[in-house]
Design an enzyme around this catalytic site. Structure first.
Site, mmCIF file in Angstrom:
data_model
loop_
_atom_site.group_PDB
_atom_site.id
_atom_site.type_symbol
_atom_site.label_atom_id
_atom_site.label_comp_id
_atom_site.label_asym_id
_atom_site.label_seq_id
_atom_site.Cartn_x
_atom_site.Cartn_y
_atom_site.Cartn_z
ATOM 1 N N LYS A 1 0.837 -1.204 0.000
ATOM 2 C CA LYS A 1 0.000 0.000 0.000
ATOM 3 C C LYS A 1 0.873 1.255 0.000
ATOM 4 O O LYS A 1 1.740 1.398 0.839
ATOM 5 C CB LYS A 1 -0.914 0.002 1.233
ATOM 6 N N THR B 1 -7.857 9.899 9.597
ATOM 7 C CA THR B 1 -7.547 8.676 8.838
ATOM 8 C C THR B 1 -7.388 7.475 9.774
ATOM 9 O O THR B 1 -6.850 6.451 9.373
ATOM 10 C CB THR B 1 -6.238 8.858 8.044
ATOM 11 N N GLY C 1 -7.666 4.166 11.413
ATOM 12 C CA GLY C 1 -8.260 2.896 11.017
ATOM 13 C C GLY C 1 -8.328 2.650 9.518
ATOM 14 O O GLY C 1 -8.942 1.680 9.075
ATOM 15 N N THR C 2 -7.644 3.499 8.744
ATOM 16 C CA THR C 2 -7.716 3.352 7.282
ATOM 17 C C THR C 2 -7.316 1.946 6.818
ATOM 18 O O THR C 2 -7.996 1.337 5.993
ATOM 19 C CB THR C 2 -6.816 4.403 6.590
ATOM 20 N N GLY C 3 -6.202 1.433 7.380
ATOM 21 C CA GLY C 3 -5.725 0.111 6.976
ATOM 22 C C GLY C 3 -6.728 -0.981 7.334
ATOM 23 O O GLY C 3 -6.952 -1.920 6.547
ATOM 24 N N CYS C 4 -7.337 -0.858 8.513
ATOM 25 C CA CYS C 4 -8.327 -1.850 8.951
ATOM 26 C C CYS C 4 -9.539 -1.833 8.025
ATOM 27 O O CYS C 4 -10.036 -2.892 7.612
ATOM 28 C CB CYS C 4 -8.791 -1.559 10.376
HETATM 29 O O1 PXL Z 1 -4.853 0.569 12.149
HETATM 30 C C1 PXL Z 1 -4.058 -0.272 12.909
HETATM 31 C C2 PXL Z 1 -4.775 -0.794 14.100
HETATM 32 C C3 PXL Z 1 -5.093 -2.110 14.180
HETATM 33 N N1 PXL Z 1 -5.730 -2.658 15.234
HETATM 34 C C4 PXL Z 1 -6.091 -1.901 16.276
HETATM 35 C C5 PXL Z 1 -5.825 -0.558 16.255
HETATM 36 C C6 PXL Z 1 -5.139 0.030 15.149
HETATM 37 C C7 PXL Z 1 -4.848 1.449 15.127
HETATM 38 O O2 PXL Z 1 -5.145 2.207 16.022
HETATM 39 O O3 PXL Z 1 -6.205 0.183 17.283
HETATM 40 C C8 PXL Z 1 -6.778 -2.524 17.422
#
Ligand code: PXL
Length: 259
Positions: free
Chosen positions: A173, A205, A207-210
């Site tokens: 990414k 942004t 949590g964008t990856g999640c």
């Molecule tokens: O975005 C990565 C991530 C993954 N998992 C948890 C998170 C975060 C970012 O804050 O809190 C539980």
């Protein structure tokens, strides 16, 4: 039939990242969401204050209980905490034959460690060989492939390394690239494909990856082909950032209802 997807991830009580975000995104795409915690964070949009990784056998038992009863059509992993949890996850997923999306979360946006160094090595050894897709950002690709990754050329070389380590498909990414945010997919067939997005000037942004990996997982659960799942998810994430609701005093979440 109702498609189901499972997330194996950390808990973000502020609801913008981790398993809470994953569940919202599964639901947004019409997929029945299942979720289990690997670790608990104390955090809000201003940052992570504390992380407690759960006992590996507790994680393993949760996975087995779910797989045994409402088998998901796709699974994603997020923050895994430590090497023993990674091992437990790999063991519990041994019989799972559907698509597995591995989001090799290492740090939160605010810099808290979600997957320590021994866990990274165990992830490479035990989880990558079962992954249908691994989707690192630039920093994660650099850590996993042990090389600097900062442009399209190095993204391609890192993707090749990760595929040689056993991941079927690799999506590096480029959200943190200077210039345009381009993601690079290396497919199981050895082809490269680029996915271009729009960058929004916003601090929201979190949590964008999640959200991105959950959207891809939902699409795979629904039976979309991988490249199409990625393109649709990328479009969704761009729109979800652009229309973020501006919640919180820090880095707020995306718009989980985006069209
Ligand atoms: O975005 C990565 C991530 C993954 N998992 C948890 C998170 C975060 C970012 O804050 O809190 C539980």
């Amino acid at each position: 039939m109702l498609a189901a997807a499972l997330t194996i991830a950390g808990s973000d009580p502020s609801g913008g990242a981790g398993l809470q975000a994953d569940l919202k995104i599964f639901h947004r795409f019409g997929v029945y969401g299942e979720a289990l915690a690997t670790l608990i964070t104390v955090q809000n949009t201003c940052g992570v204050r504390r992380i407690e990784v759960l006992a590996p056998e507790l994680v393993e038992e949760q996975i087995r209980a779910v797989l045994d009863d409402i088998p998901p059509h796709a699974v994603k992993t997020g923050a895994l905490g430590n090497a023993r949890v990674v091992e437990a996850v790999a063991r519990a997923l041994e019989g799972f034959e559907g698509p597995l999306v591995v989001d090799p979360v290492m740090e939160s946006t605010s810099g808290a460690t979600m997957t320590d160094e021994p866990a990274r090595r165990t992830l490479v050894e035990k989880l990558l060989p079962r992954a249908s897709l691994v989707m690192p950002n630039l920093e994660e690709a650099a850590a996993l492939a042990s090389m600097p990754v900062d442009d399209l050329d190095s993204m391609a070389r890192a993707a090749e390394k990760l595929r040689a380590m056993g991941a079927r498909n690799v999506l590096v990414k480029g959200g943190h690239l200077k210039g345009e945010p381009i993601d690079l997919l290396l497919t199981s067939g050895g082809d490269f494909r680029q996915f271009t997005g729009r960058r929004s000037a916003t601090r929201h942004t979190h949590g964008t990856g999640c959200v991105y990996s959950a959207a891809i997982t939902a699409h795979l659960a629904l039976g979309w082909e991988l490249a199409e799942a990625i393109q649709r998810s990328k479009n969704f994430v761009s729109e979800a950032i652009r229309t973020n609701p501006g919640l919180g005093r820090g880095n707020g979440p995306l718009n989980m209802f985006a069209e």
